[in-house]
Design a protein around this motif. Sequence first.
Motif, short mmCIF file in Angstrom:
data_model
loop_
_atom_site.label_atom_id
_atom_site.label_comp_id
_atom_site.label_asym_id
_atom_site.label_seq_id
_atom_site.Cartn_x
_atom_site.Cartn_y
_atom_site.Cartn_z
N VAL A 1 -2.88 -51.85 25.58
CA VAL A 1 -1.68 -52.50 26.09
C VAL A 1 -0.47 -51.67 25.66
CG1 VAL A 1 -0.24 -54.57 26.06
CG2 VAL A 1 -2.73 -54.78 25.92
N GLN A 2 0.35 -51.28 26.64
CA GLN A 2 1.54 -50.47 26.36
C GLN A 2 2.76 -51.18 26.93
OE1 GLN A 2 1.17 -46.36 27.46
NE2 GLN A 2 -1.01 -46.28 27.00
N LEU A 3 3.59 -51.70 26.05
CA LEU A 3 4.80 -52.41 26.46
C LEU A 3 5.97 -51.42 26.45
CD1 LEU A 3 4.40 -55.84 24.65
CD2 LEU A 3 3.88 -55.26 27.02
N VAL A 4 6.05 -50.60 27.47
CA VAL A 4 7.13 -49.61 27.60
C VAL A 4 8.28 -50.24 28.38
CG1 VAL A 4 7.75 -47.34 28.46
CG2 VAL A 4 5.44 -47.74 27.56
N TRP A 5 9.47 -50.18 27.83
CA TRP A 5 10.65 -50.75 28.47
C TRP A 5 11.79 -49.74 28.37
CZ3 TRP A 5 15.10 -51.62 25.54
CH2 TRP A 5 14.92 -51.51 24.14
N GLU A 6 12.81 -49.96 29.19
CA GLU A 6 13.97 -49.08 29.22
C GLU A 6 15.24 -49.90 29.10
OE1 GLU A 6 14.16 -45.85 29.20
OE2 GLU A 6 12.01 -45.42 29.39
N ALA A 7 16.23 -49.33 28.41
CA ALA A 7 17.49 -50.05 28.21
C ALA A 7 18.21 -50.34 29.52
CB ALA A 7 18.40 -49.25 27.27
N ASP A 8 18.18 -49.38 30.45
CA ASP A 8 18.85 -49.60 31.74
C ASP A 8 18.20 -50.75 32.51
OD1 ASP A 8 20.55 -47.55 31.16
OD2 ASP A 8 19.49 -46.05 32.35
N VAL A 9 16.88 -50.80 32.49
CA VAL A 9 16.18 -51.88 33.18
C VAL A 9 16.46 -53.21 32.49
CG1 VAL A 9 13.93 -52.70 34.00
CG2 VAL A 9 14.39 -50.24 33.87
N LEU A 10 16.45 -53.20 31.17
CA LEU A 10 16.74 -54.42 30.41
C LEU A 10 18.13 -54.95 30.74
CD1 LEU A 10 16.06 -56.42 28.08
CD2 LEU A 10 17.09 -54.76 26.52
N ALA A 11 19.10 -54.05 30.87
CA ALA A 11 20.47 -54.49 31.18
C ALA A 11 20.54 -55.16 32.55
CB ALA A 11 21.41 -53.29 31.13
N VAL A 12 19.81 -54.63 33.53
CA VAL A 12 19.80 -55.25 34.85
C VAL A 12 19.10 -56.61 34.82
CG1 VAL A 12 18.99 -54.99 37.23
CG2 VAL A 12 19.96 -53.04 36.03
N VAL A 13 18.02 -56.71 34.04
CA VAL A 13 17.33 -57.99 33.89
C VAL A 13 18.29 -59.03 33.31
CG1 VAL A 13 15.49 -59.19 32.65
CG2 VAL A 13 15.03 -56.98 33.71
N MET A 14 19.11 -58.62 32.34
CA MET A 14 20.08 -59.55 31.76
C MET A 14 21.13 -59.96 32.79
SD MET A 14 20.63 -58.30 27.79
CE MET A 14 21.22 -56.66 28.18
N VAL A 15 21.53 -59.03 33.66
CA VAL A 15 22.48 -59.37 34.72
C VAL A 15 21.90 -60.42 35.66
CG1 VAL A 15 23.64 -58.48 36.78
CG2 VAL A 15 23.72 -57.18 34.65
N VAL A 16 20.64 -60.23 36.07
CA VAL A 16 20.01 -61.17 36.98
C VAL A 16 19.92 -62.56 36.35
CG1 VAL A 16 17.88 -61.71 38.22
CG2 VAL A 16 18.73 -59.36 38.17
N VAL B 1 21.76 -66.16 37.45
CA VAL B 1 21.02 -67.41 37.66
C VAL B 1 21.65 -68.54 36.84
CG1 VAL B 1 18.81 -68.57 37.31
CG2 VAL B 1 18.86 -66.25 38.25
N LEU B 2 21.95 -68.26 35.56
CA LEU B 2 22.55 -69.29 34.71
C LEU B 2 23.95 -69.67 35.22
CD1 LEU B 2 21.55 -68.05 31.14
CD2 LEU B 2 20.64 -70.00 32.37
N ALA B 3 24.72 -68.67 35.66
CA ALA B 3 26.05 -68.96 36.18
C ALA B 3 25.98 -69.82 37.44
CB ALA B 3 26.78 -67.64 36.47
N ALA B 4 25.00 -69.53 38.31
CA ALA B 4 24.85 -70.33 39.54
C ALA B 4 24.47 -71.77 39.22
CB ALA B 4 23.80 -69.69 40.43
N VAL B 5 23.54 -71.94 38.27
CA VAL B 5 23.13 -73.30 37.89
C VAL B 5 24.31 -74.06 37.28
CG1 VAL B 5 21.64 -74.63 36.35
CG2 VAL B 5 20.72 -72.64 37.58
N ASP C 1 34.82 -73.76 37.30
CA ASP C 1 35.65 -73.56 36.12
C ASP C 1 34.87 -73.66 34.81
OD1 ASP C 1 37.78 -73.20 37.76
OD2 ASP C 1 38.53 -75.26 37.59
N GLN C 2 33.66 -74.21 34.84
CA GLN C 2 32.88 -74.35 33.63
C GLN C 2 32.06 -73.09 33.31
OE1 GLN C 2 33.31 -76.82 31.57
NE2 GLN C 2 34.79 -77.63 33.03
N VAL C 3 32.00 -72.15 34.23
CA VAL C 3 31.30 -70.89 33.99
C VAL C 3 32.20 -69.99 33.14
CG1 VAL C 3 30.22 -68.87 35.04
CG2 VAL C 3 30.08 -71.08 36.17
N ILE C 4 31.64 -69.42 32.08
CA ILE C 4 32.41 -68.51 31.22
C ILE C 4 32.32 -67.12 31.87
CG2 ILE C 4 32.81 -67.76 28.86
CD1 ILE C 4 30.98 -69.97 27.93
N TRP C 5 33.24 -66.85 32.78
CA TRP C 5 33.17 -65.63 33.58
C TRP C 5 33.38 -64.37 32.74
CZ3 TRP C 5 30.86 -65.86 37.97
CH2 TRP C 5 30.86 -67.06 38.69
#
Length: 595
Positions: A422-437, A441-445, A453-457
């Motif tokens: 098992v090799q859990l290889v990840w990249e910082a750039d991909v991680l940053a995009v995952v956090m954006v997505v 989702v949280l902002a939409a909910v 106005d309740q979203v911390i933009w």
Amino acid sequence: MTTIGAAQVRGQRVGTPYEPPRPGLWTSIREVIDLAFVDAVREGMPRFRTWPRGLLATVVVALCGVLTCIVMIFASPWIRQFDAPRLADNQALIGSWSLTVLMWLMVLTLALGLTANLHLHIAARFFVVPLLLTPAMVVLLTSLTPVSVGAVGGLVAAAGILGFTVIRVGTSFAWFEFPVMLVLTAMVVYLPQTGGVHNAVDFRASLTQLMLSLFTSLAVPSLLVVGFTAAQLTISFTDWTVDRTHRLLYRPATIVLAVLLGMAATWRGVALTLQGDAIWTPATWVNSVVLLAVALVGSLLVLRLRPDKRLYPVPPDALSNAWAPLVYPLAFLLVPQLALSAVSVIGDMIMALTGVGSLDWLTRFAQSPGVNTATRLISAVVAVVFAVRLARRNDRITPVLLVSYASILALGTVRSLTDNRVQLVWEADVLAVVMVVLMFVLAAVLWLREGRDQVIWKQVLLVAGLATLFGFRQQLSEPSMVFAGISGSMVMVVSLVWRLLTDGALTRHSSKGLPQTTRVLFFMTSVMLSAVALAWVAQTRIESSTGESAITELGDHVLGKPLLLAAGIWALIALVGRLTDDEPGERVDDQVARR
């Protein structure tokens, strides 16, 4: 919230919340530069007015050594052009003048470390002495065949270092300690070169190469911290830029900017994935999601241990300020493994000279994947333990950093623990995009549940900004650029100078086991270790990457990327706090968001 009347501020409606005037563009730019860079230097500079007599002069000598290393790095093409080359090994050539200067710089660095060690806690003092003398032992061992007067003099000087360390037990710093250690260290290094086989052959280049291999081992913790610098600067700059942009723009403009930046970063990631980019693979996406899930859940669990259960945003640069003092202790967790490796190398040389066997097995063990895995797991466990303790003391910033650090280390050991299955290889750039997505989702909910106005933009904009700007740090922190020429060397020199200018706050405190003078001298020793190692690489004629590149890359991975992960997690946690908060009206995070 403060309200004012129309008579107080023209154009302000009576009874409406007071809004401070928005700063201009150039004012915001100046504030970002001041807050991200100038203030960091102002607050991080050492306070030498309280230092005892003689300490400032010692630090000035060390700074002259650092400056010499910087000159050797930038002037390396010209120095190598006019300096007579000497063969260090099958690959490296170094000039005769450079060789002399580098050897003296190594002596200066070792003397600084030995002086700092004089007032360290007694339990660690006699462990550090042999560790620091390891590079000098190379010269002694090569002079024992045949035994010469110079070799005996070197052994006497080494004994003098041990004796002086014993004599200074229970005393405070004195001005003469560094000169004494400098003379004794120079005797250990230079006296053995005056006799025996050294009279017939110039072994300085080969000896320096051997010394530098062990010297670099001592420099590993400081090089790790140097590798972390580019990530720290990028995140600090992003944090303050987002903060000032949020103040400059009205809410609709902030929403548009956050959405555009986030969508651009996401679209770029999807496009690269569809193109079959080596980094943006489906496996990397999945592994980045796993890492974010582990760190986010772990952070929320640890934060539940706080007496104050509220989840609200952290002030700008709070994460960087909390993480900077921790990177040195975390980097020095590698010292036991480095000591084992150094002892095995010296022991193997002694056994080879006496013909009684070999310690190759110990060297292979010290550098084996199993030991590396154990070191990482121990570091992760230590980080989690301290995260729990700090959370129970109501600290809400450092525990998330430590959990992020532990998550990255723990996932890095999966490959070794599963025997490459098992090799859990990840990249910082991909991680940053995952956090954006996930942030979208949280902002939409939150928008659908409680309104726009309740979203911390500001937090949405922060994650989008990190996904946009953190990728540029790859060009700055890519360690192989250090050895590509002057422009690459400048990156590492700037990182080293930044640590020198901003980490001085670590030397302001004092304790019985680690007094202020010891902190100051060990700090300068760590800077000198990095500077000499980089100067050696700049002066040798090696075109390919060396060990220093891998070390600084590791520093970016284990110390820089946890800061990115923690910054994204806290932005996500701020929205989670809004979703789980049933209290209507003004909240703490509203006040923090406007700061």
